[in-house]
Design a protein around this motif. Structure first.
Motif, PDB file in Angstrom:
ATOM      1  N   PRO A  40       8.521  -8.496  -5.161  1.00 14.27           N
ATOM      2  CA  PRO A  40       9.751  -7.735  -5.012  1.00 14.27           C
ATOM      3  C   PRO A  40       9.810  -6.842  -3.781  1.00 14.27           C
ATOM      4  O   PRO A  40      10.788  -6.161  -3.575  1.00 14.27           O
ATOM      5  N   VAL A  41       8.792  -6.864  -2.944  1.00  6.68           N
ATOM      6  CA  VAL A  41       8.781  -5.980  -1.783  1.00  6.68           C
ATOM      7  C   VAL A  41       8.626  -6.740  -0.464  1.00  6.68           C
ATOM      8  O   VAL A  41       9.098  -6.292   0.574  1.00  6.68           O
ATOM      9  N   ALA A  42       7.992  -7.901  -0.478  1.00  6.22           N
ATOM     10  CA  ALA A  42       7.599  -8.591   0.752  1.00  6.22           C
ATOM     11  C   ALA A  42       8.770  -8.877   1.689  1.00  6.22           C
ATOM     12  O   ALA A  42       8.716  -8.532   2.876  1.00  6.22           O
TER      13      ALA A  42
ATOM     14  N   PRO B 254       4.654   0.038  -1.887  1.00  2.04           N
ATOM     15  CA  PRO B 254       3.517  -0.843  -1.600  1.00  2.04           C
ATOM     16  C   PRO B 254       3.767  -2.231  -2.187  1.00  2.04           C
ATOM     17  O   PRO B 254       4.442  -2.377  -3.202  1.00  2.04           O
ATOM     18  N   SER B 255       3.188  -3.239  -1.537  1.00  3.33           N
ATOM     19  CA  SER B 255       3.370  -4.618  -2.006  1.00  3.33           C
ATOM     20  C   SER B 255       2.579  -4.832  -3.292  1.00  3.33           C
ATOM     21  O   SER B 255       1.760  -4.006  -3.693  1.00  3.33           O
ATOM     22  N   LEU B 256       2.799  -5.964  -3.898  1.00  2.00           N
ATOM     23  CA  LEU B 256       2.121  -6.299  -5.150  1.00  2.00           C
ATOM     24  C   LEU B 256       0.607  -6.362  -4.953  1.00  2.00           C
ATOM     25  O   LEU B 256      -0.156  -5.879  -5.786  1.00  2.00           O
ATOM     26  N   ASP B 257       0.168  -6.928  -3.834  1.00  2.00           N
ATOM     27  CA  ASP B 257      -1.274  -7.001  -3.558  1.00  2.00           C
ATOM     28  C   ASP B 257      -1.866  -5.601  -3.347  1.00  2.00           C
ATOM     29  O   ASP B 257      -2.977  -5.316  -3.796  1.00  2.00           O
ATOM     30  N   GLU B 258      -1.125  -4.721  -2.646  1.00  2.00           N
ATOM     31  CA  GLU B 258      -1.604  -3.351  -2.439  1.00  2.00           C
ATOM     32  C   GLU B 258      -1.720  -2.620  -3.776  1.00  2.00           C
ATOM     33  O   GLU B 258      -2.685  -1.887  -4.006  1.00  2.00           O
ATOM     34  N   LEU B 259      -0.737  -2.816  -4.643  1.00  2.30           N
ATOM     35  CA  LEU B 259      -0.783  -2.174  -5.965  1.00  2.30           C
ATOM     36  C   LEU B 259      -1.955  -2.687  -6.793  1.00  2.30           C
ATOM     37  O   LEU B 259      -2.613  -1.908  -7.489  1.00  2.30           O
TER      38      LEU B 259
ATOM     39  N   LYS C 292      10.245  -5.641   3.190  1.00  5.49           N
ATOM     40  CA  LYS C 292       9.384  -5.026   4.205  1.00  5.49           C
ATOM     41  C   LYS C 292       9.545  -5.709   5.557  1.00  5.49           C
ATOM     42  O   LYS C 292       9.740  -5.058   6.581  1.00  5.49           O
ATOM     43  N   VAL C 293       9.451  -7.025   5.569  1.00  6.05           N
ATOM     44  CA  VAL C 293       9.539  -7.767   6.828  1.00  6.05           C
ATOM     45  C   VAL C 293      10.929  -7.616   7.438  1.00  6.05           C
ATOM     46  O   VAL C 293      11.068  -7.388   8.644  1.00  6.05           O
TER      47      VAL C 293
END
Length: 174
Positions: free
Chosen positions: A86-88, A127-132, A91-92
């Motif tokens: 839901p963020v990627a 923050p992205s899903l991977d960062e979380l 962000k880009v």
């Protein structure tokens, strides 16, 4: 573009909309092909997709999906960015819009909620899903290491006390 190709594009876009959680709409007037290719490359690297298509075909693909609300944003030369994260895509798209004033954000939809430009920008700051996942894993590991050090501390203290008594007994015996 013949009728069969149009039908295939609508079907492909419908499948994309069924699988994704975020769609961002941008206005790309004045961008060179190399700039759009660069934006596509950045989207792909972030796990997102970027598509330039005819507005009428995109509206047909949106029909009956949770992203139907962005149909009103599809005027002029528009492109859509989409991602499962839901963020990627947000962000880009926001970062690219900051660097290139020819790419203008129009809005988006996340999980059925319509977002204006400010909503997309706010989403991009998360923050992205991977960062979380990384943060969560770090938070889970931290208490475990603290527990281990607390459990080891009494044993170390006990060993030091016994060692002190042993040296005291040796000193008295001598």
């Amino acid at each position: 573009m013949d009728r069969a190709a149009k039908k295939e594009l609508v079907t492909t876009l419908s499948e994309v909309f069924d699988k994704t959680s975020l769609v961002v709409v941008g206005h790309y007037s004045g961008l060179k092909v190399s700039e759009i290719t660069d934006l596509r490359r950045q989207m792909r690297a972030a796990g997102a997709g970027f598509k330039v298509s005819k507005n009428r075909l995109t509206k047909l693909a949106l029909h009956g999906t949770k992203f139907e609300a962005i149909g009103d944003l599809l005027k002029g030369p528009t492109a859509i960015a989409y991602s499962d994260d839901p963020v990627a895509a947000a962000k880009v798209a926001v970062e690219y819009a900051k660097k290139n004033d020819k790419f203008v954000l129009k809005g988006g939809v996340m999980g059925g909620t319509t977002l204006d430009v400010e909503g997309v920008k706010a989403l991009a700051t998360l923050p992205s899903l991977d960062e979380l996942r990384g943060r969560l894993l770090g938070m889970i590991q931290t208490p475990a290491s603290r527990i281990a050090s607390v459990l080891q501390a009494p044993g170390g203290q006990l060993a030091r006390v016994l060692s002190a008594y042993a040296t005291k007994d040796e000193a008295q015996a001598a």
